[in-house]
Design a protein around this motif. Structure first.
Motif, short mmCIF file in Angstrom:
data_model
loop_
_atom_site.label_atom_id
_atom_site.label_comp_id
_atom_site.label_asym_id
_atom_site.label_seq_id
_atom_site.Cartn_x
_atom_site.Cartn_y
_atom_site.Cartn_z
N GLU A 54 0.69 -1.34 0.08
CA GLU A 54 0.03 0.05 0.00
C GLU A 54 0.79 1.28 -0.02
O GLU A 54 0.59 2.36 -0.55
CB GLU A 54 -0.92 -0.01 1.24
CG GLU A 54 -1.92 -1.30 1.30
CD GLU A 54 -2.56 -1.27 2.70
OE1 GLU A 54 -2.38 -0.46 3.53
OE2 GLU A 54 -3.55 -2.22 2.75
N ASP A 55 2.11 1.30 0.69
CA ASP A 55 3.23 2.23 0.83
C ASP A 55 4.71 1.59 0.62
O ASP A 55 5.09 1.55 1.72
CB ASP A 55 2.63 3.18 2.14
CG ASP A 55 3.58 4.36 2.45
OD1 ASP A 55 4.48 4.53 1.36
OD2 ASP A 55 3.40 4.81 3.26
N PRO A 56 4.95 1.78 -0.74
CA PRO A 56 6.07 1.09 -0.85
C PRO A 56 7.21 1.88 -0.15
O PRO A 56 8.09 1.28 0.13
CB PRO A 56 6.19 1.12 -2.21
CG PRO A 56 5.05 1.37 -2.94
CD PRO A 56 4.14 2.01 -1.77
N GLU A 116 11.48 1.93 3.96
CA GLU A 116 12.19 2.59 5.12
C GLU A 116 12.47 1.73 6.29
O GLU A 116 13.35 1.60 6.87
CB GLU A 116 11.09 3.76 5.53
CG GLU A 116 11.26 4.62 6.63
CD GLU A 116 10.36 5.68 6.89
OE1 GLU A 116 10.55 6.31 7.78
OE2 GLU A 116 9.10 5.44 6.36
N GLY A 117 11.32 0.74 6.38
CA GLY A 117 11.33 -0.29 7.48
C GLY A 117 12.42 -1.16 7.27
O GLY A 117 13.18 -1.64 8.07
N TRP A 118 12.62 -1.49 5.98
CA TRP A 118 13.48 -2.70 5.72
C TRP A 118 15.03 -1.98 5.65
O TRP A 118 15.89 -2.69 6.18
CB TRP A 118 13.40 -2.73 3.99
CG TRP A 118 14.01 -4.34 3.62
CD1 TRP A 118 13.67 -5.57 3.72
CD2 TRP A 118 15.64 -4.40 3.06
NE1 TRP A 118 14.82 -6.42 3.24
CE2 TRP A 118 15.77 -5.52 3.16
CE3 TRP A 118 16.39 -3.15 2.79
CZ2 TRP A 118 17.04 -6.07 2.39
CZ3 TRP A 118 17.73 -3.63 2.44
CH2 TRP A 118 17.89 -5.02 2.20
N LEU A 119 15.13 -0.96 5.25
CA LEU A 119 16.51 -0.09 5.46
C LEU A 119 16.94 -0.18 7.21
O LEU A 119 18.07 -0.21 7.29
CB LEU A 119 16.63 1.41 5.04
CG LEU A 119 16.44 1.28 3.38
CD1 LEU A 119 16.41 2.95 2.80
CD2 LEU A 119 17.92 0.62 2.76
N ASP A 140 3.47 -2.31 7.87
CA ASP A 140 2.47 -1.27 7.88
C ASP A 140 2.46 -0.83 6.26
O ASP A 140 1.60 -0.34 5.88
CB ASP A 140 3.26 -0.01 8.80
CG ASP A 140 2.07 0.91 8.96
OD1 ASP A 140 0.86 0.59 8.76
OD2 ASP A 140 2.48 1.93 9.37
N GLY A 141 3.67 -0.66 5.67
CA GLY A 141 3.65 -0.37 4.47
C GLY A 141 3.13 -1.23 3.52
O GLY A 141 2.46 -0.96 2.40
N PHE A 142 2.90 -2.79 3.84
CA PHE A 142 2.48 -3.69 2.90
C PHE A 142 0.99 -3.68 2.98
O PHE A 142 0.30 -3.85 2.01
CB PHE A 142 3.17 -5.02 3.25
CG PHE A 142 4.00 -5.60 2.32
CD1 PHE A 142 3.07 -6.49 1.20
CD2 PHE A 142 5.36 -5.49 2.06
CE1 PHE A 142 3.88 -6.97 0.11
CE2 PHE A 142 5.86 -6.05 0.97
CZ PHE A 142 5.29 -6.95 -0.12
#
Lengths: 218, 268
Positions: free
Chosen positions: B148-150, B155-158, B227-229
């Protein structure tokens, strides 16, 4: 010019720090040949690694204004699970040299033929020595560090090393570690003796050798 | 004079050029030693974590009833496992990585940090690629919808990657002097796996458990990625500021460790 100022080295051991040497002062000018004499374990190889920058000194300062080779001791500096060619490529990349330009040259000296594309662990001691020397000649330095060069190989190999190093590259500075007094006498302008954690420098190699013999039992 | 760059410290820019070259040479070398010239070679970098994720997704899809929610299960599994791989693989790759590379340190410009960074670059690109490919693959199958929010995912992955890098460098440095690290890491990583948020959402835990697991930085990272997914399906709990503080401290400790190791290093 390479300059060592008050250089000292000690290693951490289980019983506190072990001092290898201290207050070492040494200058190597362009083209100068310096021999280092000393018993086994006196710290010759450590000193050479510090000059080359592979190890850092515990104290003091090392200044290098010329390019310095890694210690040419034939066995080290290679990854044995990789092929000779892969090792050549890696070292060339580290020193910013195009590996493909150097393959012919390395082949000519090492005489490895198709074994250049086999893992180094399959090589005989002689093959490793030839490759080691050939790769180190593929990269040009102002100063070569030579650790016990005379210890390996047959007479023909030693002659060819002599030709490459002392004839073709006779204008370079060199720092040689050797037990062989004749070798040091033949090639060096000056020599230092490592005994009891001190480096004593002599402008005359014969003087250095008699000092070494007198202190050999220390 | 180019090869003198690092030792004389004459110019930071030149030192950086040397370091980049060395790291790239190490990456190329590492790719050959690790994946060989045979088989599908360096593609294993992607396939290996992919097989893991596939297995876990299948298992969790089969036991869907256990979770009992309307969560997009495949997205949950992909984000969970890919996030674990980030910090776990990097640490495993750096622990005990100095010893087999000691002979390379004969070359003045090859430093411990270069060995570490080259392995991290390789590991990170592998794990990231597998994450992207898996997302696209399952997306194409219709098993999951695109994030939903790539940007939030990245950000989270980094942040997870930063945590992985600092943890790996710290453990890699310490392990050179204390072999026990190697012995303890494996059980620790197994214990951390279920606690890391791979298999749960913080929101579904009792409040007392929530405070506890939120001490772990990787939980924040996974929550942010999720959250982004599929943020509209659940309430995410995370604080990237906290993760940043932990990572800064850990990075500092790691650099101190590396410096200490380098000072006493003997090439062989």
């Amino acid at each position: 010019m390479i300059a060592l100022e008050d250089v000292g080295k000690s290693y951490a051991t289980r019983y506190g720090r072990h001092l290898v040497f201290k207050d070492v002062n040494l200058q190597i000018a362009k083209g100068e040949k310096v021999g280092i004499l000393g018993r086994n374990g006196a710290g010759k190889s450590t000193l050479v690694r510090i000059i080359g920058g592979a190890e850092s000194p515990t104290r003091g300062k090392v200044t290098r204004n010329m390019t310095v080779s890694w210690p040419l001791a034939f066995s080290g500096a290679f990854q044995h699970s990789l092929t000779g060619y892969d090792n050549l490529r890696f070292i060339c990349r580290v020193y910013d040299v195009d590996p493909d330009e150097k393959v012919d040259e390395v082949q000519a000296f090492s005489e490895l033929g198709k074994f250049l594309w086999e893992p180094i662990r399959t090589y005989s001691a002689g093959m490793r020595a030839r490759l080691g020397f050939a790769v180190s000649m593929a990269i040009e330095f102002d100063c070569f560090l030579i650790d016990e060069i005379t210890a390996v190989g047959d007479a023909r190999f030693r002659d060819r090393c002599h030709e490459e190093l002392h004839v073709k590259r006779g204008d370079r500075a060199m720092i040689m570690v050797s037990h062989d007094a004749n070798y040091v006498r033949e090639h060096c302008h000056k020599a230092g003796v490592l005994t009891g954690g001190q480096l004593t420098m002599f402008d005359d190699v014969d003087e250095a050798y008699s000092f070494y013999m007198a202190h050999a039992s220390e | 004079m180019a090869i003198e760059g690092r030792s004389s410290g004459r110019s930071l820019l030149r030192a950086w050029a040397v370091q980049q070259r060395v790291i790239w040479a190490l990456v190329r070398r590492e790719m050959i030693t690790r994946y060989g010239r045979h088989n599908i070679g360096f593609l294993w970098l992607f396939v290996e974590p992919m097989i893991f994720t596939l297995g876990v997704t299948t298992l969790w899809t089969l036991t869907k009833t256990v979770h009992g929610s309307d969560l997009p299960i495949t997205a949950f599994a992909v984000t969970g496992y890919s996030s674990v791989l980030v910090w776990r693989n990097m640490a495993s790759r750096l622990i005990g990585s100095i010893e087999p590379n000691l002979s390379l340190m004969y070359h003045r410009n090859v430093k411990v940090i270069d060995i570490f960074l080259s392995r991290l670059v390789l590991e990170m690109s592998g794990v990231a690629t597998s994450f992207v490919v898996l997302t696209l693959f399952f997306g194409a199958l219709g098993w999951l919808s695109m994030p939903e929010d790539p940007l939030k995912v990245v950000e989270g992955w980094l942040m997870l990657a930063w945590f992985g890098v600092s943890l790996a460098m710290f453990l890699g440095g310490v392990s050179h002097r204390h072999e026990l690290i190697d012995k303890f890491w494996h059980p620790c990583s197994y214990i951390l796996f279920p606690l890391s948020g791979a298999a749960f959402l913080v929101d579904s835990l009792p409040p007392s458990m929530q405070t506890f697991v939120l001490w772990l930085p990787m939980v924040h990272g996974i929550e942010c990625v999720r959250d982004g997914f599929f943020g509209s399906h659940f309430t995410a709990h995370y604080d990237l500021g906290y993760v940043a503080v932990v990572c800064t401290v850990l990075t500092g400790l790691a650099l101190i460790q590396i410096r200490a190791v380098e000072n006493d290093l003997v090439p062989q």
